[in-house]
Design a protein around this motif. Structure first.
Motif, PDB file in Angstrom:
ATOM      1  N   TRP A 131       1.289  -4.888   5.128  1.00  0.00           N
ATOM      2  CA  TRP A 131       2.663  -4.620   4.685  1.00  0.00           C
ATOM      3  C   TRP A 131       3.447  -4.029   5.842  1.00  0.00           C
ATOM      4  N   ARG A 132       4.622  -4.614   6.120  1.00  0.00           N
ATOM      5  CA  ARG A 132       5.443  -4.177   7.242  1.00  0.00           C
ATOM      6  C   ARG A 132       6.883  -3.934   6.793  1.00  0.00           C
ATOM      7  N   ILE A 133       7.508  -2.919   7.407  1.00  0.00           N
ATOM      8  CA  ILE A 133       8.884  -2.530   7.085  1.00  0.00           C
ATOM      9  C   ILE A 133       9.845  -3.542   7.695  1.00  0.00           C
ATOM     10  N   VAL A 134      10.765  -4.045   6.864  1.00  0.00           N
ATOM     11  CA  VAL A 134      11.801  -4.965   7.347  1.00  0.00           C
ATOM     12  C   VAL A 134      13.209  -4.394   7.154  1.00  0.00           C
ATOM     13  N   HIS A 135      13.293  -3.278   6.406  1.00  0.00           N
ATOM     14  CA  HIS A 135      14.584  -2.612   6.218  1.00  0.00           C
ATOM     15  C   HIS A 135      14.340  -1.143   5.908  1.00  0.00           C
ATOM     16  N   GLU A 136      15.179  -0.295   6.475  1.00  0.00           N
ATOM     17  CA  GLU A 136      15.164   1.138   6.174  1.00  0.00           C
ATOM     18  C   GLU A 136      16.570   1.565   5.791  1.00  0.00           C
ATOM     19  N   PHE A 138       4.097  -0.442  12.153  1.00  0.00           N
ATOM     20  CA  PHE A 138       4.331  -0.687  10.723  1.00  0.00           C
ATOM     21  C   PHE A 138       5.675  -1.365  10.468  1.00  0.00           C
ATOM     22  N   HIS A 139       6.410  -1.667  11.514  1.00  0.00           N
ATOM     23  CA  HIS A 139       7.695  -2.364  11.395  1.00  0.00           C
ATOM     24  C   HIS A 139       7.512  -3.840  11.746  1.00  0.00           C
ATOM     25  N   ALA A 140       8.245  -4.690  11.071  1.00  0.00           N
ATOM     26  CA  ALA A 140       8.285  -6.115  11.409  1.00  0.00           C
ATOM     27  C   ALA A 140       9.656  -6.381  12.027  1.00  0.00           C
ATOM     28  N   TYR A 141       9.769  -6.056  13.306  1.00  0.00           N
ATOM     29  CA  TYR A 141      11.040  -6.251  13.993  1.00  0.00           C
ATOM     30  C   TYR A 141      11.282  -7.739  14.209  1.00  0.00           C
ATOM     31  N   ALA A 192       3.418  -5.658 -12.724  1.00  0.00           N
ATOM     32  CA  ALA A 192       3.178  -4.437 -11.943  1.00  0.00           C
ATOM     33  C   ALA A 192       2.537  -4.693 -10.579  1.00  0.00           C
ATOM     34  N   PHE A 193       1.762  -5.750 -10.416  1.00  0.00           N
ATOM     35  CA  PHE A 193       1.055  -6.046  -9.170  1.00  0.00           C
ATOM     36  C   PHE A 193       0.281  -4.810  -8.682  1.00  0.00           C
ATOM     37  N   PRO A 194      -0.656  -4.287  -9.494  1.00  0.00           N
ATOM     38  CA  PRO A 194      -1.332  -3.026  -9.160  1.00  0.00           C
ATOM     39  C   PRO A 194      -2.110  -3.041  -7.839  1.00  0.00           C
ATOM     40  N   GLU A 195      -2.748  -4.158  -7.501  1.00  0.00           N
ATOM     41  CA  GLU A 195      -3.502  -4.211  -6.248  1.00  0.00           C
ATOM     42  C   GLU A 195      -2.556  -4.111  -5.056  1.00  0.00           C
ATOM     43  N   ALA A 196      -1.469  -4.849  -5.110  1.00  0.00           N
ATOM     44  CA  ALA A 196      -0.487  -4.810  -4.022  1.00  0.00           C
ATOM     45  C   ALA A 196       0.158  -3.427  -3.939  1.00  0.00           C
ATOM     46  N   LYS A 197       0.419  -2.829  -5.085  1.00  0.00           N
ATOM     47  CA  LYS A 197       1.009  -1.482  -5.109  1.00  0.00           C
ATOM     48  C   LYS A 197       0.087  -0.492  -4.404  1.00  0.00           C
ATOM     49  N   GLN A 198      -1.212  -0.621  -4.633  1.00  0.00           N
ATOM     50  CA  GLN A 198      -2.193   0.251  -3.978  1.00  0.00           C
ATOM     51  C   GLN A 198      -2.202   0.006  -2.467  1.00  0.00           C
ATOM     52  N   GLU A 199      -2.072  -1.251  -2.057  1.00  0.00           N
ATOM     53  CA  GLU A 199      -2.008  -1.580  -0.629  1.00  0.00           C
ATOM     54  C   GLU A 199      -0.781  -0.936   0.018  1.00  0.00           C
ATOM     55  N   VAL A 200       0.353  -1.008  -0.676  1.00  0.00           N
ATOM     56  CA  VAL A 200       1.590  -0.419  -0.148  1.00  0.00           C
ATOM     57  C   VAL A 200       1.442   1.092  -0.046  1.00  0.00           C
ATOM     58  N   LYS A 201       0.834   1.717  -1.054  1.00  0.00           N
ATOM     59  CA  LYS A 201       0.615   3.169  -1.023  1.00  0.00           C
ATOM     60  C   LYS A 201      -0.253   3.546   0.177  1.00  0.00           C
ATOM     61  N   LYS A 202      -1.289   2.767   0.411  1.00  0.00           N
ATOM     62  CA  LYS A 202      -2.166   3.014   1.564  1.00  0.00           C
ATOM     63  C   LYS A 202      -1.376   2.867   2.872  1.00  0.00           C
ATOM     64  N   THR A 203      -0.483   1.884   2.930  1.00  0.00           N
ATOM     65  CA  THR A 203       0.367   1.701   4.109  1.00  0.00           C
ATOM     66  C   THR A 203       1.269   2.916   4.304  1.00  0.00           C
ATOM     67  N   MET A 204       1.866   3.394   3.215  1.00  0.00           N
ATOM     68  CA  MET A 204       2.745   4.567   3.309  1.00  0.00           C
ATOM     69  C   MET A 204       1.960   5.783   3.802  1.00  0.00           C
ATOM     70  N   ASP A 205       0.742   5.961   3.317  1.00  0.00           N
ATOM     71  CA  ASP A 205      -0.095   7.071   3.771  1.00  0.00           C
ATOM     72  C   ASP A 205      -0.404   6.931   5.265  1.00  0.00           C
ATOM     73  N   SER A 206      -0.638   5.711   5.715  1.00  0.00           N
ATOM     74  CA  SER A 206      -0.924   5.465   7.134  1.00  0.00           C
ATOM     75  C   SER A 206       0.314   5.714   7.996  1.00  0.00           C
ATOM     76  N   ILE A 207       1.475   5.373   7.476  1.00  0.00           N
ATOM     77  CA  ILE A 207       2.731   5.651   8.195  1.00  0.00           C
ATOM     78  C   ILE A 207       2.882   7.158   8.376  1.00  0.00           C
ATOM     79  N   ALA A 208       2.678   7.913   7.304  1.00  0.00           N
ATOM     80  CA  ALA A 208       2.793   9.377   7.374  1.00  0.00           C
ATOM     81  C   ALA A 208       1.779   9.953   8.364  1.00  0.00           C
TER      82      ALA A 208
END
Length: 173
Positions: free
Chosen positions: A157-162, A70-73, A40-56
């Motif tokens: 965490w950075r977006i590499v694909h949408e 938040f993008h890794a171009y 599950a990688f719960p700590e990383a999942k929480q980091e990603v959730k925080k990133t998603m909240d920051s993106i919003a």
């Protein structure tokens, strides 16, 4: 006499050295098995959730530079949207700066049914958007299926694909 004393001392010295020799300690290193598919990688999942909240939040605040950060171009960045051929990071940034830079008001910015799946240093985020955006007096409602692929970098965490595609409306609506 000297020979007996020398022999006795050598014998005692040899016994002391042999007796004092420490046992070798065997250290067993237990290999930790990581199951990239099922863990599950719960700590990383929480980091990603925080990133998603920051993106919003950056989109809602109109902070376009923060949103873009938040993008890794790179040459590996890809995006699919509206059934069009794949585009790259340059096209994505241009589009996002134009769209989010033109929004006069955000009435609703919901990311529904979000699922975060972490695979070590890679995360796949799927969700349904319900964005109500005003461009001047015009209201645009964006209901999409969205997939974001993120990679953990030194800066987070950075977006590499949408991937964006229309969300089919329910029959009852």
């Amino acid at each position: 006499m000297k020979t007996k004393l020398a022999f006795t001392l050598i014998l005692i010295f040899g016994i002391l050295i042999t007796g004092c020799k420490q046992e070798e300690q065997k250290i067993e290193v237990e290999e930790v098995k990581i199951d990239l598919i099922n863990d599950a990688f719960p700590e990383a999942k929480q980091e990603v959730k925080k990133t998603m909240d920051s993106i919003a939040k950056s989109a809602q605040d109109g902070n376009i530079d923060k949103l873009i950060s938040f993008h890794a171009y790179s040459p590996k960045f890809t995006e699919f949207k509206d059934g069009q051929p794949r585009n790259d990071g340059e096209a994505n940034e241009k589009y996002e700066r134009h769209v989010f830079g033109s929004v006069s008001e955000i009435l609703k910015f919901d990311m529904n049914d979000m699922k975060i799946a972490v695979y070590g240093d890679v995360a796949n985020v799927t969700l349904h958007t319900d964005f109500h955006l005003k461009f001047g007096e015009d209201l645009v409602v964006v209901n999409e299926q969205m997939t974001l692929l993120l990679v953990k970098t030194k800066t987070g965490w950075r977006i590499v694909h949408e991937h964006h595609s229309p969300l089919k409306k329910e029959e009852n609506e």
